[in-house]
Design a protein around this motif. Structure first.
Motif, PDB file in Angstrom:
ATOM      1  N   GLU A 165      76.053  -3.298  88.263  1.00  0.00           N
ATOM      2  CA  GLU A 165      76.492  -1.907  88.434  1.00  0.00           C
ATOM      3  C   GLU A 165      75.406  -1.051  89.090  1.00  0.00           C
ATOM      4  N   GLN A 166      74.141  -1.320  88.797  1.00  0.00           N
ATOM      5  CA  GLN A 166      73.048  -0.588  89.462  1.00  0.00           C
ATOM      6  C   GLN A 166      73.091  -0.842  90.969  1.00  0.00           C
ATOM      7  N   VAL A 167      73.351  -2.086  91.348  1.00  0.00           N
ATOM      8  CA  VAL A 167      73.408  -2.436  92.765  1.00  0.00           C
ATOM      9  C   VAL A 167      74.611  -1.763  93.425  1.00  0.00           C
ATOM     10  N   ARG A 168      75.763  -1.788  92.760  1.00  0.00           N
ATOM     11  CA  ARG A 168      76.945  -1.115  93.317  1.00  0.00           C
ATOM     12  C   ARG A 168      76.675   0.383  93.505  1.00  0.00           C
ATOM     13  N   ASN A 169      76.019   0.991  92.537  1.00  0.00           N
ATOM     14  CA  ASN A 169      75.673   2.412  92.661  1.00  0.00           C
ATOM     15  C   ASN A 169      74.725   2.644  93.828  1.00  0.00           C
ATOM     16  N   GLU A 170      73.789   1.732  94.033  1.00  0.00           N
ATOM     17  CA  GLU A 170      72.843   1.858  95.143  1.00  0.00           C
ATOM     18  C   GLU A 170      73.557   1.715  96.483  1.00  0.00           C
ATOM     19  N   VAL A 171      74.544   0.826  96.568  1.00  0.00           N
ATOM     20  CA  VAL A 171      75.333   0.678  97.797  1.00  0.00           C
ATOM     21  C   VAL A 171      76.098   1.968  98.080  1.00  0.00           C
ATOM     22  N   ARG A 172      76.736   2.529  97.065  1.00  0.00           N
ATOM     23  CA  ARG A 172      77.465   3.791  97.259  1.00  0.00           C
ATOM     24  C   ARG A 172      76.511   4.912  97.678  1.00  0.00           C
ATOM     25  N   LYS A 173      75.332   4.959  97.065  1.00  0.00           N
ATOM     26  CA  LYS A 173      74.315   5.953  97.439  1.00  0.00           C
ATOM     27  C   LYS A 173      73.891   5.751  98.896  1.00  0.00           C
ATOM     28  N   PHE A 174      73.686   4.491  99.296  1.00  0.00           N
ATOM     29  CA  PHE A 174      73.301   4.175 100.676  1.00  0.00           C
ATOM     30  C   PHE A 174      74.282   4.807 101.660  1.00  0.00           C
ATOM     31  N   TRP A 175      75.591   4.579 101.453  1.00  0.00           N
ATOM     32  CA  TRP A 175      76.585   5.082 102.395  1.00  0.00           C
ATOM     33  C   TRP A 175      76.723   6.597 102.326  1.00  0.00           C
ATOM     34  N   LYS A 176      76.520   7.176 101.155  1.00  0.00           N
ATOM     35  CA  LYS A 176      76.563   8.636 101.045  1.00  0.00           C
ATOM     36  C   LYS A 176      75.423   9.261 101.851  1.00  0.00           C
ATOM     37  N   VAL A 177      74.223   8.709 101.712  1.00  0.00           N
ATOM     38  CA  VAL A 177      73.059   9.212 102.459  1.00  0.00           C
ATOM     39  C   VAL A 177      73.248   8.971 103.957  1.00  0.00           C
ATOM     40  N   TYR A 178      73.693   7.770 104.316  1.00  0.00           N
ATOM     41  CA  TYR A 178      73.888   7.402 105.719  1.00  0.00           C
ATOM     42  C   TYR A 178      74.924   8.322 106.379  1.00  0.00           C
ATOM     43  N   CYS A 179      76.104   8.444 105.771  1.00  0.00           N
ATOM     44  CA  CYS A 179      77.173   9.244 106.378  1.00  0.00           C
ATOM     45  C   CYS A 179      76.877  10.739 106.335  1.00  0.00           C
ATOM     46  N   SER A 180      75.987  11.167 105.444  1.00  0.00           N
ATOM     47  CA  SER A 180      75.560  12.566 105.398  1.00  0.00           C
ATOM     48  C   SER A 180      74.426  12.843 106.380  1.00  0.00           C
ATOM     49  N   LYS A 181      73.931  11.776 107.000  1.00  0.00           N
ATOM     50  CA  LYS A 181      72.887  11.860 108.035  1.00  0.00           C
ATOM     51  C   LYS A 181      71.601  12.486 107.500  1.00  0.00           C
ATOM     52  N   ARG A 182      71.223  12.096 106.280  1.00  0.00           N
ATOM     53  CA  ARG A 182      70.003  12.627 105.673  1.00  0.00           C
ATOM     54  C   ARG A 182      68.839  11.691 105.992  1.00  0.00           C
ATOM     55  N   GLU A 183      68.245  11.936 107.148  1.00  0.00           N
ATOM     56  CA  GLU A 183      67.220  11.039 107.708  1.00  0.00           C
ATOM     57  C   GLU A 183      66.054  10.791 106.759  1.00  0.00           C
ATOM     58  N   ASP A 184      65.540  11.826 106.120  1.00  0.00           N
ATOM     59  CA  ASP A 184      64.384  11.663 105.239  1.00  0.00           C
ATOM     60  C   ASP A 184      64.710  10.734 104.069  1.00  0.00           C
ATOM     61  N   GLU A 185      65.892  10.864 103.492  1.00  0.00           N
ATOM     62  CA  GLU A 185      66.298   9.995 102.388  1.00  0.00           C
ATOM     63  C   GLU A 185      66.665   8.602 102.883  1.00  0.00           C
ATOM     64  N   PHE A 186      67.248   8.525 104.075  1.00  0.00           N
ATOM     65  CA  PHE A 186      67.702   7.247 104.622  1.00  0.00           C
ATOM     66  C   PHE A 186      66.543   6.264 104.762  1.00  0.00           C
TER      67      PHE A 186
END
Length: 148
Positions: free
Chosen positions: A7-28
Motif C-alpha cells: 500500500e505504501q508503494v501504491r500511494n507513492e505511485v499515485r503521488k508520482f502521477w499527481k506531482v507529474y501531472c501538476s507539473k511541480r518540477e521541484d517535487e518531481f
C-alpha cells in the motif's frame, strides 16, 4: 526502518502521477534517486534521471503543456524489505512544447509502467529505475495557436 508495504508503494505511485501531472518540477526531481535509470516511452536507450527530469521540465512543465494520467490497477512485488517493484497500466494523454515552441498532442491509451522503489537514507521511497512503454501511440498531432 520499517519494511515497505504494497500500500505504501501504491500511494507513492499515485503521488508520482499527481506531482507529474501538476507539473511541480521541484517535487518531481525529488521522486528519483540522482543515479536512477530511466527508459522512456519513445527512448532507444536508458538515460540518467537528472537528464530525464530536465527534459521533462522543458517539454512538459510549460504553462502551454498539459498532462493527464488515468491509472489502472497497481501490482506491487516486494523484492526485499527496502525494495519494491510497481507495475501498472494507464491511459496517458499529453500536450508537449517543442524547442521551437510548437505544441504537440499525444494520446497513449495503452501505456505500461514499471518502477523500482527503494528507501533512501531518510526512509523515503524514491525511484531507482523506471521503464515506460506504450502499446498504441497515435502519431503526435501538431496543435494550432487556436487549440490553446
Amino acid at each position: 526502518m520499517d519494511d515497505i508495504s504494497p500500500e505504501q508503494v501504491r500511494n507513492e505511485v499515485r503521488k508520482f502521477w499527481k506531482v507529474y501531472c501538476s507539473k511541480r518540477e521541484d517535487e518531481f526531481a525529488k521522486l528519483y534517486f540522482p543515479e536512477a535509470t530511466i527508459l522512456e516511452i519513445d527512448a532507444r536507450r536508458v538515460e540518467p534521471a537528472l537528464l530525464m527530469v530536465a527534459r521533462r521540465a522543458r517539454e512538459l512543465f510549460s504553462p502551454l503543456s498539459s498532462l493527464n494520467a488515468e491509472l489502472g490497477r497497481i501490482d506491487v512485488q516486494i523484492l526485499e524489505p527496502g525494495i519494491a517493484v510497481a507495475s501498472y497500466g494507464l491511459h496517458f494523454h499529453l500536450v508537449r512544447v517543442s524547442a521551437s515552441g510548437k505544441r504537440f498532442e499525444s494520446d497513449m491509451p495503452v501505456t505500461r509502467v514499471t518502477q523500482v522503489f527503494q528507501r533512501d537514507q531518510s526512509g523515503a521511497l524514491r525511484i531507482l529505475h523506471e521503464h515506460m512503454s506504450a502499446g498504441r501511440v497515435s502519431p503526435p498531432k501538431e496543435l494550432s495557436d487556436s487549440d490553446q
